[in-house]
Write a protein that holds these residues in place. Structure first.
Motif, PDB file in Angstrom:
ATOM      1  N   ARG A  32     -16.880  47.197  52.599  1.00 59.15           N
ATOM      2  CA  ARG A  32     -16.663  48.219  53.482  1.00 59.15           C
ATOM      3  C   ARG A  32     -17.269  48.234  54.708  1.00 59.15           C
ATOM      4  O   ARG A  32     -16.799  48.839  55.440  1.00 59.15           O
ATOM      5  N   ASP A  39     -25.244  44.571  54.444  1.00 61.05           N
ATOM      6  CA  ASP A  39     -26.141  45.674  53.768  1.00 61.05           C
ATOM      7  C   ASP A  39     -27.687  44.941  53.181  1.00 61.05           C
ATOM      8  O   ASP A  39     -28.288  44.826  54.186  1.00 61.05           O
ATOM      9  N   SER A  41     -28.196  42.301  51.957  1.00 60.52           N
ATOM     10  CA  SER A  41     -28.374  40.795  52.543  1.00 60.52           C
ATOM     11  C   SER A  41     -28.305  40.619  53.990  1.00 60.52           C
ATOM     12  O   SER A  41     -27.916  39.670  54.516  1.00 60.52           O
ATOM     13  N   GLN A  47     -37.192  34.379  51.429  1.00 58.43           N
ATOM     14  CA  GLN A  47     -37.641  33.338  50.693  1.00 58.43           C
ATOM     15  C   GLN A  47     -36.760  32.964  49.442  1.00 58.43           C
ATOM     16  O   GLN A  47     -36.177  33.863  48.906  1.00 58.43           O
ATOM     17  N   GLN A 218     -13.079  47.833  54.247  1.00 58.88           N
ATOM     18  CA  GLN A 218     -12.279  48.488  53.153  1.00 58.88           C
ATOM     19  C   GLN A 218     -13.247  49.040  51.940  1.00 58.88           C
ATOM     20  O   GLN A 218     -13.735  48.371  51.296  1.00 58.88           O
ATOM     21  N   VAL A 220     -13.956  50.510  48.646  1.00 56.61           N
ATOM     22  CA  VAL A 220     -13.181  50.651  47.462  1.00 56.61           C
ATOM     23  C   VAL A 220     -13.616  52.182  46.960  1.00 56.61           C
ATOM     24  O   VAL A 220     -14.730  52.523  46.712  1.00 56.61           O
ATOM     25  N   CYS A 251     -19.652  43.230  42.423  1.00 59.96           N
ATOM     26  CA  CYS A 251     -21.049  42.408  42.958  1.00 59.96           C
ATOM     27  C   CYS A 251     -21.193  43.345  44.263  1.00 59.96           C
ATOM     28  O   CYS A 251     -21.616  43.184  45.185  1.00 59.96           O
ATOM     29  N   ALA A 252     -21.217  44.878  44.041  1.00 58.36           N
ATOM     30  CA  ALA A 252     -21.447  45.720  44.731  1.00 58.36           C
ATOM     31  C   ALA A 252     -22.865  46.359  45.307  1.00 58.36           C
ATOM     32  O   ALA A 252     -23.073  47.422  45.822  1.00 58.36           O
ATOM     33  N   GLY A 253     -23.864  45.382  44.718  1.00 58.61           N
ATOM     34  CA  GLY A 253     -25.185  45.667  44.898  1.00 58.61           C
ATOM     35  C   GLY A 253     -25.526  47.085  44.354  1.00 58.61           C
ATOM     36  O   GLY A 253     -25.155  47.425  43.336  1.00 58.61           O
ATOM     37  N   GLY A 274     -36.760  48.535  50.388  1.00 58.01           N
ATOM     38  CA  GLY A 274     -37.774  47.836  51.014  1.00 58.01           C
ATOM     39  C   GLY A 274     -37.659  47.571  52.550  1.00 58.01           C
ATOM     40  O   GLY A 274     -36.565  48.028  53.084  1.00 58.01           O
ATOM     41  N   ALA A 315     -41.549  40.994  55.030  1.00 56.88           N
ATOM     42  CA  ALA A 315     -41.034  41.809  54.455  1.00 56.88           C
ATOM     43  C   ALA A 315     -41.695  42.337  53.160  1.00 56.88           C
ATOM     44  O   ALA A 315     -42.304  41.507  52.799  1.00 56.88           O
ATOM     45  N   TRP A 354     -36.136  47.278  59.854  1.00 57.57           N
ATOM     46  CA  TRP A 354     -35.179  47.023  59.034  1.00 57.57           C
ATOM     47  C   TRP A 354     -35.462  47.582  57.715  1.00 57.57           C
ATOM     48  O   TRP A 354     -36.745  47.391  57.303  1.00 57.57           O
ATOM     49  N   ARG A 358     -32.934  47.312  47.584  1.00 60.14           N
ATOM     50  CA  ARG A 358     -32.658  46.176  46.372  1.00 60.14           C
ATOM     51  C   ARG A 358     -31.975  46.705  45.117  1.00 60.14           C
ATOM     52  O   ARG A 358     -32.361  47.722  44.657  1.00 60.14           O
ATOM     53  N   HIS A 384     -35.469  41.901  43.495  1.00 61.69           N
ATOM     54  CA  HIS A 384     -35.985  41.352  44.543  1.00 61.69           C
ATOM     55  C   HIS A 384     -35.773  40.027  44.973  1.00 61.69           C
ATOM     56  O   HIS A 384     -36.459  39.325  45.491  1.00 61.69           O
TER      57      HIS A 384
HETATM   58  C1  LIG Z   1     -36.923  44.184  51.960  1.00 57.25           C
HETATM   59  C2  LIG Z   1     -36.480  43.194  50.989  1.00 57.25           C
HETATM   60  C3  LIG Z   1     -37.075  41.840  51.080  1.00 57.25           C
HETATM   61  C4  LIG Z   1     -36.180  40.801  50.144  1.00 57.25           C
HETATM   62  N1  LIG Z   1     -36.694  39.829  50.176  1.00 57.25           N
HETATM   63  C5  LIG Z   1     -36.121  38.723  49.338  1.00 57.25           C
HETATM   64  C6  LIG Z   1     -36.506  37.281  49.435  1.00 57.25           C
HETATM   65  O1  LIG Z   1     -37.589  36.878  50.308  1.00 57.25           O
HETATM   66  N2  LIG Z   1     -35.958  36.460  48.566  1.00 57.25           N
HETATM   67  C7  LIG Z   1     -35.113  36.870  47.767  1.00 57.25           C
HETATM   68  O2  LIG Z   1     -34.254  36.150  47.045  1.00 57.25           O
HETATM   69  N3  LIG Z   1     -34.553  38.151  47.594  1.00 57.25           N
HETATM   70  C8  LIG Z   1     -34.842  39.136  48.557  1.00 57.25           C
HETATM   71  N4  LIG Z   1     -34.805  40.517  48.535  1.00 57.25           N
HETATM   72  C9  LIG Z   1     -33.388  40.798  47.689  1.00 57.25           C
HETATM   73  C10 LIG Z   1     -32.074  40.481  48.343  1.00 57.25           C
HETATM   74  O3  LIG Z   1     -31.834  40.689  49.446  1.00 57.25           O
HETATM   75  C11 LIG Z   1     -31.112  41.224  47.388  1.00 57.25           C
HETATM   76  O4  LIG Z   1     -31.212  40.898  46.083  1.00 57.25           O
HETATM   77  C12 LIG Z   1     -29.798  40.780  47.905  1.00 57.25           C
HETATM   78  O5  LIG Z   1     -29.297  40.838  49.149  1.00 57.25           O
HETATM   79  C13 LIG Z   1     -29.008  41.646  47.072  1.00 57.25           C
HETATM   80  O6  LIG Z   1     -27.241  41.128  47.334  1.00 57.25           O
HETATM   81  P1  LIG Z   1     -26.210  42.069  46.681  1.00 57.25           P
HETATM   82  O7  LIG Z   1     -24.849  40.857  47.202  1.00 57.25           O
HETATM   83  O8  LIG Z   1     -26.215  42.206  45.335  1.00 57.25           O
HETATM   84  O9  LIG Z   1     -26.063  43.318  47.341  1.00 57.25           O
HETATM   85  P2  LIG Z   1     -25.837  43.678  49.130  1.00 57.25           P
HETATM   86  O10 LIG Z   1     -26.163  42.686  49.989  1.00 57.25           O
HETATM   87  O11 LIG Z   1     -26.081  44.961  49.307  1.00 57.25           O
HETATM   88  O12 LIG Z   1     -24.015  43.521  48.967  1.00 57.25           O
HETATM   89  C14 LIG Z   1     -23.155  44.578  48.496  1.00 57.25           C
HETATM   90  C15 LIG Z   1     -22.171  44.902  49.340  1.00 57.25           C
HETATM   91  O13 LIG Z   1     -21.166  45.439  48.548  1.00 57.25           O
HETATM   92  C16 LIG Z   1     -20.608  46.217  49.485  1.00 57.25           C
HETATM   93  N5  LIG Z   1     -19.933  47.696  48.870  1.00 57.25           N
HETATM   94  C17 LIG Z   1     -20.781  48.334  47.845  1.00 57.25           C
HETATM   95  N6  LIG Z   1     -19.910  49.318  47.677  1.00 57.25           N
HETATM   96  C18 LIG Z   1     -18.615  49.289  47.834  1.00 57.25           C
HETATM   97  C19 LIG Z   1     -17.488  49.838  47.752  1.00 57.25           C
HETATM   98  N7  LIG Z   1     -17.164  50.825  47.111  1.00 57.25           N
HETATM   99  N8  LIG Z   1     -16.286  49.336  48.551  1.00 57.25           N
HETATM  100  C20 LIG Z   1     -16.719  48.315  49.366  1.00 57.25           C
HETATM  101  N9  LIG Z   1     -17.676  47.443  49.621  1.00 57.25           N
HETATM  102  C21 LIG Z   1     -18.486  48.094  48.695  1.00 57.25           C
HETATM  103  C22 LIG Z   1     -21.842  46.933  50.424  1.00 57.25           C
HETATM  104  O14 LIG Z   1     -21.397  47.017  51.504  1.00 57.25           O
HETATM  105  C23 LIG Z   1     -22.537  45.562  50.411  1.00 57.25           C
HETATM  106  O15 LIG Z   1     -22.175  44.831  51.617  1.00 57.25           O
HETATM  107  C24 LIG Z   1     -35.244  41.489  49.395  1.00 57.25           C
HETATM  108  C25 LIG Z   1     -34.688  42.664  49.494  1.00 57.25           C
HETATM  109  C26 LIG Z   1     -35.353  43.457  50.537  1.00 57.25           C
HETATM  110  C27 LIG Z   1     -34.858  45.033  50.279  1.00 57.25           C
END
Ligand SMILES: Cc1cc2nc3c(=O)[nH]c(=O)nc-3n(C[C@H](O)[C@H](O)[C@H](O)COP(=O)(O)OP(=O)(O)OC[C@H]3O[C@@H](n4cnc5c(N)ncnc54)[C@H](O)[C@@H]3O)c2cc1C
Length: 419
Positions: A32, A39, A41, A47, A218, A220, A251-253, A274, A315, A354, A358, A384
């Motif tokens: 999106r 987001d 990431s 780390q 985009q 969804v 894989c939408a977090g 976080g 962080a 920022w 999570r 995390h």
């Molecule tokens: C403060 C903090 C510190 C951290 N430190 C670490 C660390 O040191 N080491 C580590 O391993 N991990 C760390 N993490 C965890 C790590 O950052 C996350 O687990 C990881 O970024 C999650 O990735 P993701 O792809 O699942 O989610 P995201 O990065 O959020 O990606 C999901 C994507 O899906 C998209 N999306 C969702 N719904 C829709 C939809 N309906 N249509 C279109 N797009 C959509 C969103 O826009 C987003 O871009 C930390 C997290 C935080 C908050």
């Protein structure tokens, strides 16, 4: 299946798209935001930490959580306003406490497996992500914390990770810039750090070179599947647009729970907020005074990464407050104070705050595998450790699709939960 939609362009979506494209699938990635990794990431702790594989489902977390609950500068903050989502998540968190040992060991294994893929992909695709291989030093201010770390080390060792106890003098030798007095530490030489945003952007570009269609901007709105075909509806300026695929990977977090519900699956991801600050090291003195070895401070639950010469990332903290993404000054302040205390020579004149959410499962284990329908898959809920684990779970997901695994989640040494 020949064509697959991947929903989400964070670290898990982009690594999944890459793993599937490498296996010959026609992949379309929906995100999106206008770019990948905007987001959670975007600006995390950086780390790549097998040494942080301990799941939070330990009884002591409950005790600490209750103590910290209403203190605005505590590492954990809970908005007491009840919601079904929050209550069901906490009930499942407590129910997972008996699996603390097994899940910690499984996470350590996964984190170690992830390294070889991540490093190989970065080398093959020429991705510069400020990778630093100087290890991670966990620091403890009291005997209690240090003794608990000794117990955790045994579980990490069972997962294949070696980390060494170190004295305060040895800590000083490992990272001379660290100020303050400590009871002791644990050092994991094999861990490393890097910029998740830079890496994900680089891998997204590599995906496009492998003919992945990356559709940014985009959103969804709906996803439906009958086991044979998946229909993805996105919102465009001209109204809804429907795309058809042979299958889909979610894989939408933190958005995965809602999409899973549309597909008839339950993925109880909760958004655990976080915060991070990126201290811009503007002068030579600050660059000298900032650490290059990554740290994890057990008491404050803060992690650090040195990104290139000029950036120092700090962080941490966990806030249970739904989908609220506000950057609160009272949550950022303790991070800046921590830098001032531990690294007094670093100028904190320019600090970029920022906040991110999570995508956390109650048992802290990612969900990787097939859903109710034969053509619906998930790679989500990394909590995390999404940066640390993503390369391994993307590879696992790729194999799940190739082998057309039955319903359920991939059994990585204990990661076996029915959908
Ligand atoms: C403060 C903090 C510190 C951290 N430190 C670490 C660390 O040191 N080491 C580590 O391993 N991990 C760390 N993490 C965890 C790590 O950052 C996350 O687990 C990881 O970024 C999650 O990735 P993701 O792809 O699942 O989610 P995201 O990065 O959020 O990606 C999901 C994507 O899906 C998209 N999306 C969702 N719904 C829709 C939809 N309906 N249509 C279109 N797009 C959509 C969103 O826009 C987003 O871009 C930390 C997290 C935080 C908050």
């Amino acid at each position: 299946m020949k064509t697959l939609a991947v929903i989400g362009g964070g670290i898990t979506g982009v690594t999944t798209a890459y793993a599937l494209a490498k296996r010959g699938y026609g992949v379309t990635l929906f995100e999106r935001h206008r770019y990948a990794a905007m987001d959670t990431s975007f600006a995390n702790g950086g780390q790549l930490s097998a040494s942080n594989a301990e799941t939070w489902t330990h009884p002591s977390t409950l005790v600490k959580g209750l103590k910290w609950m209403l203190k605005s500068d505590a590492p954990l903050l809970l908005n007491p306003k009840p919601s079904w989502h929050k209550m069901s998540w906490f009930a499942e968190f407590i129910a997972s406490i008996p699996k603390y040992r097994q899940n910690t060991i499984a996470t350590a294994r996964l984190a170690i497996a992830a390294r070889e893929h991540l490093f190989a992909w970065a080398a093959a695709e020429g991705i510069d992500f400020d990778h630093r291989r100087e290890g991670i030093l966990h620091i403890y201010r009291d005997k209690k914390g240090f003794d608990h770390a000794g117990e955790v080390s045994k579980l990490l060792a069972a997962g294949g990770l070696s980390r060494q106890p170190v004295t305060p003098d040895e800590m000083k030798a490992i990272e001379p810039t660290l100020a303050g007095s400590y009871y002791g530490g644990y050092y994991t030489e094999s861990d490393s750090t890097g910029d998740i945003h830079k890496f994900t952007q680089g891998l997204a570009a590599a995906c496009e070179r492998l003919a992945v269609r990356c559709l940014y901007g985009q959103d969804v709105r709906a996803v439906r599947s009958d086991g044979q075909e998946t229909r993805v509806t996105v919102a465009t300026a001209d109204g809804p647009e429907v795309h058809a695929f042979d299958g889909v990977v979610v894989c939408a977090g933190v958005g995965s729970r809602a999409l899973a519900a549309q597909l008839g699956d339950r993925i109880n991801v909760y958004p655990v907020k976080g915060y991070s600050i990126t201290v811009n090291l503007l002068d030579a003195a600050s660059q000298q005074a900032a650490p290059t070895v990554s740290l994890l401070d057990d008491e404050t639950k803060l992690v650090t990464s040195r990104l290139g010469t000029g950036r120092f990332r700090v962080a941490g903290t966990a806030e249970f407050n739904g989908f609220n993404r506000d950057i609160r000054a009272d949550r950022i302040r303790p991070l800046v104070d921590w830098v001032n205390q531990c690294f007094p020579g670093v100028s904190t004149r320019q600090v970029v705050p920022w906040a991110g959410l999570r995508p956390m499962m109650p048992d802290m284990m990612p969900r990787v595998g097939r859903g109710r329908q034969a053509n619906v898959f998930y790679n989500t809920g990394h909590g995390h450790l999404g940066w640390t684990l993503s390369a391994a779970t993307a590879e696992m997901l790729g194999e799940c699709v190739v082998q057309r695994v039955p319903r359920g989640f991939h059994p990585v040494a204990g990661v076996a939960a029915a959908a």
